[in-house]
Design a protein around this motif. Structure first.
Motif, short mmCIF file in Angstrom:
data_model
loop_
_atom_site.label_atom_id
_atom_site.label_comp_id
_atom_site.label_asym_id
_atom_site.label_seq_id
_atom_site.Cartn_x
_atom_site.Cartn_y
_atom_site.Cartn_z
N UNK A 230 0.82 -1.21 0.00
CA UNK A 230 0.00 0.00 0.00
C UNK A 230 0.85 1.27 0.00
N UNK A 231 2.05 1.15 -0.54
CA UNK A 231 2.94 2.29 -0.65
C UNK A 231 3.24 2.57 -2.13
N UNK A 232 3.39 3.81 -2.44
CA UNK A 232 3.66 4.21 -3.82
C UNK A 232 5.16 4.12 -4.09
N UNK A 233 5.62 2.90 -4.35
CA UNK A 233 7.04 2.67 -4.64
C UNK A 233 7.16 1.98 -5.98
N UNK A 234 8.33 2.02 -6.56
CA UNK A 234 8.57 1.43 -7.87
C UNK A 234 8.68 -0.08 -7.79
N UNK A 235 8.52 -0.73 -8.91
CA UNK A 235 8.70 -2.18 -8.96
C UNK A 235 10.14 -2.57 -8.62
N UNK A 236 11.07 -1.70 -8.91
CA UNK A 236 12.47 -1.98 -8.57
C UNK A 236 12.63 -2.11 -7.07
N UNK A 237 11.97 -1.25 -6.32
CA UNK A 237 12.02 -1.32 -4.85
C UNK A 237 11.37 -2.62 -4.37
N UNK A 238 10.23 -2.97 -4.95
CA UNK A 238 9.52 -4.18 -4.54
C UNK A 238 10.34 -5.44 -4.79
N UNK A 239 11.17 -5.41 -5.83
CA UNK A 239 11.93 -6.60 -6.22
C UNK A 239 13.32 -6.65 -5.61
N UNK A 240 13.79 -5.55 -5.09
CA UNK A 240 15.21 -5.44 -4.76
C UNK A 240 15.70 -6.43 -3.72
N UNK A 241 14.93 -6.68 -2.67
CA UNK A 241 15.41 -7.54 -1.60
C UNK A 241 15.54 -8.99 -2.07
N UNK A 242 14.58 -9.45 -2.87
CA UNK A 242 14.67 -10.81 -3.40
C UNK A 242 15.88 -10.98 -4.30
N UNK A 270 0.33 -15.80 -0.85
CA UNK A 270 -0.01 -16.68 -1.96
C UNK A 270 1.02 -16.56 -3.08
N UNK A 271 1.10 -17.61 -3.88
CA UNK A 271 2.11 -17.67 -4.94
C UNK A 271 2.08 -16.45 -5.84
N UNK A 272 0.88 -15.99 -6.18
CA UNK A 272 0.73 -14.90 -7.15
C UNK A 272 1.24 -13.57 -6.62
N UNK A 273 1.42 -13.44 -5.32
CA UNK A 273 1.99 -12.22 -4.77
C UNK A 273 3.49 -12.12 -5.07
N UNK A 274 4.08 -13.21 -5.53
CA UNK A 274 5.50 -13.23 -5.88
C UNK A 274 5.71 -13.38 -7.39
N UNK A 275 4.65 -13.19 -8.16
CA UNK A 275 4.73 -13.29 -9.62
C UNK A 275 3.95 -12.11 -10.20
N UNK A 276 4.51 -10.96 -10.03
CA UNK A 276 3.79 -9.73 -10.33
C UNK A 276 3.32 -9.69 -11.79
N UNK A 277 2.06 -9.33 -11.97
CA UNK A 277 1.48 -9.19 -13.30
C UNK A 277 1.41 -7.71 -13.65
N UNK A 278 0.63 -7.38 -14.66
CA UNK A 278 0.50 -5.99 -15.08
C UNK A 278 -0.19 -5.12 -14.03
N UNK A 279 -0.77 -5.74 -12.99
CA UNK A 279 -1.45 -4.97 -11.94
C UNK A 279 -0.46 -4.32 -10.98
N UNK A 280 0.83 -4.66 -11.10
CA UNK A 280 1.87 -4.08 -10.25
C UNK A 280 1.73 -4.49 -8.79
N UNK A 281 1.04 -5.59 -8.54
CA UNK A 281 0.83 -6.07 -7.17
C UNK A 281 1.90 -7.11 -6.83
N UNK A 282 2.62 -6.89 -5.75
CA UNK A 282 3.58 -7.89 -5.30
C UNK A 282 4.95 -7.74 -5.94
N UNK A 283 5.77 -8.78 -5.78
CA UNK A 283 7.13 -8.79 -6.31
C UNK A 283 7.26 -9.82 -7.42
N UNK A 284 8.46 -9.92 -7.97
CA UNK A 284 8.71 -10.91 -9.03
C UNK A 284 9.59 -12.05 -8.52
N UNK A 285 9.64 -12.24 -7.20
CA UNK A 285 10.61 -13.16 -6.59
C UNK A 285 10.54 -14.57 -7.15
N UNK A 286 9.35 -15.13 -7.26
CA UNK A 286 9.23 -16.51 -7.73
C UNK A 286 9.32 -16.63 -9.25
#
Length: 517
Positions: A230-242, A270-286
């Motif tokens: 619920x924060x306005x951050x970039x996808x790079x930030x969301x993915x960085x730690x993984x 859930x699995x889909x929270x780690x496979x970000x789609x075009x909705x920009x929800x979650x990370x791309x970790x998995x």
């Protein structure tokens, strides 16, 4: 009979069916029918799928329906379970169109994958063995930014509440004294620290990587996702730690040796929270290449992934010993079931395909048979009220919510309340190590399409289930299922029972020690 909707063909769409090269017959095979039979074949091509799927349902097979605001808004995806082999003497290509063949093939893949995962299960409890030789577990001591530092942001993870109190008692949450020993206000997304605290005390844990067979990575990836939701951050930030974690692991000799194939992660979302789609929800970790080899344990898995395994959501009961479980079994068996049916949840007015509003209406129209507890405006924030309702109910309706799975399913099972499921993906294709293949032992299935189309009244269906059948299902839930659905506290010691944690670790130890990587 459920109406099957077509799957949207988008590369980013979750639950996408994989196109197979032989799924569609060549055009000439579909045009070689003699003209004199064209009308007959046309009629049979229409009737055969209805006959076939009807027989699947009559033989207790399932079909998969996924309705989710997160995954595919305003889109319902259903595929029938094709557990029956289709290599008969007739030419199936003549009667079923390629889309239906692809669905059948896909769900057969799911069925076969689940059977394979079930075959890894071990009957041996390694926690009770005096010797762990050849079965040692190594727990990485990760830099704190990958776990502990995330928990320190507990007061800022969600904009509407402070989560810090949920980290008390080693992430079990504050005690619920009115419910008895072992009960806590546990947050549904706190599986990662709960599992981590438990594995640190595993009797087969070693501190030397060279002696280990199984490697546990205590990355709090779900909490990392949660803090950015619920924060306005970039996808790079969301993915960085993984990305940083995998760089760190890549420098470890134990990872390099087998490319992570003997490593396991436990992720509390859930699995889909780690496979970000075009909705920009979650990370791309998995979705990262290096994460394809390890085993991932999640509260909701992707059905076509062999090394993604669904494990129970954390409930509020965390026993310490066999005695705690036995005492609770006696209590719940003797509890008074004053309600035939109950439903604790909220409507989904912005999700037209969701059946919750229909279930609420049926429940409120069945005065004396059904009790509705409204979860709107945090009406279910007090777990004691919800659990008391479940403990006083014969059946608990469990429709899908934001995704097909639901923590409330496990709360109802632990409470001895028989769950009523409307989507097979809610449980039947999710938890191969913790729930039996025969879902009729512990649940009632009602097709959500039948509810959506106004063809069935759920309360009337449940009224017809004999009292003796209810008692037998409850006996199975309380004495066979419940112990393996709860997570004991960090220092728990079980001899007679295996809890949810023990089931996971026993099976993984058995898997990595019995297979060549």
């Amino acid at each position: 009979m459920a109406v099957l909707s077509l799957l949207r063909r988008r590369s980013t769409e979750p639950y996408k069916l994989k196109k197979k090269s032989n799924s569609s017959p060549p055009p000439q095979q579909r045009t070689t029918c003699l003209p004199s039979f064209s009308i007959l074949l046309f009629i049979l091509s229409i009737l055969f799928p209805f006959w076939y799927f009807s027989n699947l349902l009559l033989t207790h097979s399932l079909h998969l329906c996924i309705s989710s605001r997160k995954l595919s808004s305003h889109n319902l995806y259903c595929i029938p379970d094709a557990t029956t082999t289709l290599n008969t003497t007739m030419n199936i290509n003549t009667f079923i169109d390629p889309d239906e063949q692809e669905r059948i093939s896909a769900i057969k893949d799911v069925h076969n994958l689940l059977q394979t995962i079930r075959s890894w299960a071990s009957n041996t409890s390694f926690t009770n063995l005096k010797s762990c030789e050849g079965r040692a577990i190594y727990v990485y001591d990760l830099p704190p930014k990958f776990n502990k530092d995330i928990t320190s942001q507990c007061n800022d993870m969600l904009p509407w509440m402070d989560l810090c109190e949920f980290f008390s008692n080693e992430a079990l949450g504050q005690s619920i004294h009115n419910l008895g020993k072992g009960w806590h206000n546990t947050h549904q997304y706190f599986l990662e620290p709960i599992f981590h605290n438990r594995v640190l005390n595993h009797p087969c844990r070693v501190h030397d990587q060279d002696h280990a067979k199984l490697f546990y990575v205590p990355f709090y990836g779900g909490l990392d996702v949660l803090r950015w939701h619920f924060k306005n951050v970039s996808t790079k930030v969301k993915d960085s730690l993984g990305v940083e974690l995998l760089q760190w692991l890549g420098n470890q000799k134990s990872w390099q040796l087998n490319g992570g194939k003997d490593h396991m992660f436990v992720l509390g979302k859930i699995s889909w929270d780690f496979k970000r789609s075009e909705r920009q929800w979650g990370s791309n970790f998995l979705s990262l290449d290096k994460m394809q080899a390890p085993y991932k344990f999640l509260i909701e898995r992707e059905p076509w992934r062999m090394n993604e395994i669904g494990i129970p959501h954390p409930t509020h009961f965390h026993p310490h010993s066999d005695e705690d479980i036995i005492k609770y079994q006696s209590k719940i068996t003797n509890s008074q079931r004053m309600n035939l049916v109950s439903f604790a949840g909220a409507a989904r007015p912005d999700a037209a395909e969701n059946i919750r509003s229909m279930l609420i209406k049926q429940c409120m129209n069945s005065i004396g048979d059904c009790k509705f507890h409204d979860c709107a405006s945090r009406g279910c924030a007090d777990p004691e009220k919800v659990l008391t309702l479940f403990m006083e109910s014969e059946f608990c309706m469990q429709p899908p919510g934001d995704s097909p799975t639901r923590k409330s399913v496990f709360d109802s099972l632990v409470s001895g309340c028989i769950p009523v499921l409307f989507d097979p993906f809610t449980a039947y294709y999710q938890y191969p190590w913790h729930l039996p293949e025969d879902h009729r032992k512990y649940s009632v299935f009602v097709d959500q399409e039948e509810v959506r189309n106004g063809k069935v009244n759920v309360i009337e269906v449940l009224k017809k289930i004999a009292l003796e059948d209810r008692k037998e299902m409850r006996r199975y839930i309380v004495y066979e299922l419940m112990p393996r659905l709860v997570y004991g506290d960090s220092s728990s010691q079980f001899v007679k029972f295996r809890d949810a944690f023990t089931v996971v670790m026993d099976n993984m130890i058995s898997k990595v020690t019995s297979s060549s990587l």
